[in-house]
Scaffold this active site. Structure first.
Site, short mmCIF file in Angstrom:
data_model
loop_
_atom_site.label_atom_id
_atom_site.label_comp_id
_atom_site.label_asym_id
_atom_site.label_seq_id
_atom_site.Cartn_x
_atom_site.Cartn_y
_atom_site.Cartn_z
N HIS A 67 27.76 31.62 14.99
CA HIS A 67 26.82 32.47 15.99
C HIS A 67 26.57 31.75 17.27
O HIS A 67 26.20 32.33 18.43
CB HIS A 67 25.72 33.12 15.35
N LYS A 72 27.21 22.35 13.74
CA LYS A 72 26.73 20.75 13.72
C LYS A 72 25.92 20.62 12.18
O LYS A 72 25.46 21.30 11.72
CB LYS A 72 25.38 20.94 14.46
N LYS A 96 17.68 25.50 10.33
CA LYS A 96 17.17 24.44 10.80
C LYS A 96 17.39 24.49 12.40
O LYS A 96 16.35 24.46 13.23
CB LYS A 96 17.74 23.11 10.41
N LYS A 108 28.40 21.29 7.52
CA LYS A 108 28.02 19.89 6.88
C LYS A 108 29.34 19.42 6.10
O LYS A 108 30.18 20.20 5.85
CB LYS A 108 26.96 20.25 5.62
N SER A 364 20.19 14.66 17.62
CA SER A 364 21.64 14.86 17.87
C SER A 364 22.13 15.83 19.07
O SER A 364 23.01 15.46 19.87
CB SER A 364 22.20 15.58 16.64
#
Ligand code: GLU
Length: 473
Positions: A67, A72, A96, A108, A364
């Site tokens: 979306h 990430k 998150k 992930k 990050s």
């Protein structure tokens, strides 16, 4: 899945999601789309071991949601890695990022190896081959999917990834943004190493500053004097312990994979690390008592318990024996849905992973922005700010006829460097996220716990994004 657990890790995430979805007004179809993992890439590739034998490696990259782009999330090296786990962790990344307003979808990766059983050269070969597999399938890139460190990986692995990516994509000017958590010399940002632990500290500090919340728990406000137990002294556990101790808390117990050490007057994380360097373990470090079992650490009397290792360590079996008043989930998924129910009945506040450990991905994001802008934070304004501050201070001293002391002078004049800006951006992010979640919880007292409030926040943000995007026909 262990016998005392009813659900797989991914099912646990789905269960927590469903529990929260009831407090939102979104269409069932949108909710189903948010929950689903969009792409799952399972790969196998061979690696030649140092002894000449060939081993087949099992690895994954999951993109939970697009979306927002890029996806990430970290890459973990652990022999527990499996598809269900990577899917769960990728989902948590989506929620998150939404909670801390970082404009990424969740992803992930995982490689099913215990890094302790491989030489550095073997690890390099595995990491580079994994990256090449991701490139082949278009599963990595600054605008596609951006990995980072996770359990069992760190800056060294990220350097191998960026180097492999850049050599397969010659001339790609933004190649450094294909991965975060890199060493500074390879395009990393100052402040990334400690980011998750510092974020955990900022989040818990904000909760501890809320008078009404602390009153309910029978605790005084503030961090000062609180007793803390940390499970795991990897990067996240180490930095969490450090920031709690530096800010006046007492870290009374630290546990590791081979044992837990205790000191009622407080431990110093650096002394334990130095001792482990010499002996290979934190066990028997001077001034510490060894607990009978490492699991006992979780059940100690304390104000704040920080699980900072792996998922499912607090479950229906041991949750009734937890004595902490606050649990700060520094790891991803340390408490199961059964544990949540028990905490709720027992009045224990569980501060949930997908917002509390978001410091890593927040910084990050800062690193990725730095890579895309090709300039270090603070480079343009540091000197300007210092010159301006010098001038203002000179005017004040001239007008008052008084001189500011040297310590104050240094503080006032100081222009922000990269680490100052990163820490400050992280502090702002964690404070805002804590307040947003608590606000949602207060507005709807039927919400049973903070995790559900955090999910409601995440679902609302991701669903709004889907709704505004429209569904591609
Ligand atoms: N592995 C970390 C996490 O679980 C960091 C992810 C990132 O920086 O992308 O949040």
């Amino acid at each position: 899945m262990s016998s005392n657990q009813q659900y797989s890790f991914f099912q646990s995430v789905e269960k927590s999601f469903d529990k929260a979805a009831k407090f939102t007004k979104w269409d069932l179809g949108i909710l189903e789309q948010i929950k689903a993992c969009n792409s799952v890439y399972q790969m196998r590739f061979p690696v030649k071991r140092d002894d000449g034998s060939i081993e087949v490696i099992e690895a994954y990259r999951v993109q939970h949601s697009q979306h927002k782009s890029p996806c990430k999330g970290g890459i973990r090296f652990s022999d527990e890695v499996n598809q269900d786990e990577v899917m769960a962790l990728a989902s948590l990344m989506t929620y998150k990022c939404a909670i801390v307003n970082v404009p990424f979808g969740g992803g992930k990766g995982g490689i099913k190896i215990n890094p302790r059983n491989y030489s550095t050269y073997e690890l390099e070969k595995i990491t580079r081959r994994y990256t090449a597999e991701l490139v082949k399938k278009n599963f990595i890139g600054p605008g596609i999917d951006v990995p980072a460190p996770d359990y069992g990986t760190g800056p060294r692995e990220m350097a191998w990834i960026v180097d492999t990516y850049a050599s397969l994509k010659p001339g790609e000017i933004d190649a450094a943004g294909c991965v975060t958590g890199k060493p500074i010399t390879q395009g990393g940002v100052r402040g990334r190493t400690e980011a998750t632990g510092l974020g955990v500290f900022f989040g818990i500090r904000e909760v501890c500053n809320m008078e009404d919340v602390m009153k309910k728990l029978g605790l005084s406000t503030g961090i000062q004097g609180k007793t803390v137990v940390v499970q795991g002294i990897g990067n996240v556990g180490y930095h969490s312990a450090k920031f709690f101790r530096e800010n006046g808390a007492k870290v009374i117990c630290i546990s590791e994979h081979d044992g837990a050490v205790y000191n009622v007057n407080g431990l110093h994380e650096d002394e334990l690390i130095a001792f482990r360097k010499q002996t290979g373990s934190i066990i028997n470090a001077p001034g510490t008592t060894l607990l009978a079992k490492k699991e006992d650490a979780l059940e100690l009397e304390c104000d704040i318990l920080i699980p900072a290792a792996l998922e499912n360590v607090i479950n229906g079996e041991n949750a009734p024996r937890i004595k902490a008043k606050i649990i700060g989930e520094a790891a991803n998924g340390p408490c199961t849905p059964e544990a949540d129910e028990i905490f709720n009945q027992r009045g224990i506040l569980c501060v949930p992973d997908m917002y509390l450990n978001a410091g890593g991905v927040t910084v990050s994001y800062f690193e990725w922005l730095k890579n895309l802008s090709h300039v270090r934070y603070g480079r343009m304004e540091k000197r300007f700010t210092e010159n301006l501050n010098t001038h203002i201070l000179g005017q004040i001293e001239g007008l008052t006829g008084k001189r500011v002391n040297d310590q104050e002078r240094a503080f006032i004049m100081h222009g922000p460097d990269e680490q100052d800006l990163v820490h400050s951006g992280l502090e702002e992010t964690m404070i805002t996220a804590t307040r947003e979640i608590m606000e949602i919880w207060k507005e709807n007292p039927a919400i049973p716990d903070m995790r559900t409030a955090a999910y409601v926040n995440a679902i609302n943000k991701v669903a709004t994004s889907y709704a505004e995007l429209g569904i591609f026909p």
